[in-house]
Design a protein around this motif. Structure first.
Motif, PDB file in Angstrom:
ATOM      1  N   MET A   1       0.837  -1.205   0.000  1.00 40.21           N
ATOM      2  CA  MET A   1       0.000   0.000   0.000  1.00 40.21           C
ATOM      3  C   MET A   1       0.874   1.257   0.000  1.00 40.21           C
ATOM      4  O   MET A   1       0.609   2.210  -0.756  1.00 40.21           O
ATOM      5  N   GLU A   2       1.888   1.307   0.837  1.00 41.89           N
ATOM      6  CA  GLU A   2       2.753   2.499   0.896  1.00 41.89           C
ATOM      7  C   GLU A   2       3.451   2.734  -0.442  1.00 41.89           C
ATOM      8  O   GLU A   2       3.562   3.865  -0.904  1.00 41.89           O
TER       9      GLU A   2
ATOM     10  N   ARG B   1       0.860   4.202  -2.824  1.00 41.65           N
ATOM     11  CA  ARG B   1       0.516   5.603  -2.524  1.00 41.65           C
ATOM     12  C   ARG B   1       1.689   6.545  -2.787  1.00 41.65           C
ATOM     13  O   ARG B   1       1.514   7.644  -3.300  1.00 41.65           O
ATOM     14  N   ASN B   2       2.880   6.126  -2.419  1.00 44.87           N
ATOM     15  CA  ASN B   2       4.056   6.988  -2.619  1.00 44.87           C
ATOM     16  C   ASN B   2       4.337   7.257  -4.092  1.00 44.87           C
ATOM     17  O   ASN B   2       5.025   8.212  -4.432  1.00 44.87           O
TER      18      ASN B   2
ATOM     19  N   GLY C   1       1.770   7.202  -6.513  1.00 45.48           N
ATOM     20  CA  GLY C   1       0.566   7.638  -7.215  1.00 45.48           C
ATOM     21  C   GLY C   1      -0.134   6.555  -8.012  1.00 45.48           C
ATOM     22  O   GLY C   1      -0.778   6.835  -9.014  1.00 45.48           O
TER      23      GLY C   1
ATOM     24  N   HIS D   1      -2.927   4.404  -9.149  1.00 43.43           N
ATOM     25  CA  HIS D   1      -4.369   4.618  -9.103  1.00 43.43           C
ATOM     26  C   HIS D   1      -5.085   3.394  -8.524  1.00 43.43           C
ATOM     27  O   HIS D   1      -4.721   2.262  -8.811  1.00 43.43           O
TER      28      HIS D   1
ATOM     29  N   ALA E   1      -6.638   3.361   0.550  1.00 46.10           N
ATOM     30  CA  ALA E   1      -5.955   3.301   1.850  1.00 46.10           C
ATOM     31  C   ALA E   1      -6.422   4.395   2.810  1.00 46.10           C
ATOM     32  O   ALA E   1      -5.635   5.134   3.383  1.00 46.10           O
ATOM     33  N   GLU E   2      -7.723   4.449   2.999  1.00 47.15           N
ATOM     34  CA  GLU E   2      -8.325   5.481   3.845  1.00 47.15           C
ATOM     35  C   GLU E   2      -7.770   5.529   5.257  1.00 47.15           C
ATOM     36  O   GLU E   2      -7.636   6.595   5.837  1.00 47.15           O
TER      37      GLU E   2
ATOM     38  N   CYS F   1      -7.356  -0.919   0.620  1.00 45.56           N
ATOM     39  CA  CYS F   1      -6.048  -1.178   0.007  1.00 45.56           C
ATOM     40  C   CYS F   1      -6.039  -2.595  -0.568  1.00 45.56           C
ATOM     41  O   CYS F   1      -4.989  -3.188  -0.760  1.00 45.56           O
TER      42      CYS F   1
ATOM     43  N   CYS G   1      -1.757  -3.067   2.755  1.00 57.53           N
ATOM     44  CA  CYS G   1      -1.018  -2.513   3.910  1.00 57.53           C
ATOM     45  C   CYS G   1      -0.443  -3.597   4.798  1.00 57.53           C
ATOM     46  O   CYS G   1       0.384  -3.315   5.659  1.00 57.53           O
TER      47      CYS G   1
END
Ligand code: FES
Length: 107
Positions: free
Chosen positions: A25-26, A29-30, A32, A34, A38-39, A49, A87
């Protein structure tokens, strides 16, 4: 760096890299990627995620906890045998090249 390939529903693949100990997940997100919402920021509370792990990699990723198993019952897209929470998968050298598919929706 450890590379992770994120396949989207249209078949396109985004390949990005993270460090040892980062979660899938990281890394998404790191970079971008799509479709990984991961709220909860990785607290194992939201199930947004959700990813489908490529069958080739299923046996190489660490087993899921009972808690993750329960949370996967609340995913937006259908849960499959290869469903995991991004995650909860921490990458290491042994997971270099990991491929996951991002579901059509996280809600
Ligand atoms: S980021 Fe919320 S459960 Fe993974």
């Amino acid at each position: 760096m450890i590379q992770v390939h994120f396949r989207s529903q249209d078949g396109s693949v985004t390949s990005v890299a993270g460090a040892d100990g980062d979660s899938v997940m990281e890394i998404a997100r790191n970079n971008g990627v799509h479709g990984i919402v991961a709220e909860c920021g990785g607290s194992a509370m939201c199930a947004t995620c959700h990813v489908y792990v490529s069958p080739d990699w299923l046996e190489r990723i660490p087993p899921m906890s009972e808690f993750e198993d329960e949370l996967l019952e609340g995913t937006g897209a259908p849960r499959m045998e290869n469903s995991r929470l991004g995650c909860q998968i921490k990458v290491s050298d042994t997971l270099d090249g990991l491929e996951v598919t991002v579901p059509a929706s996280q809600y």
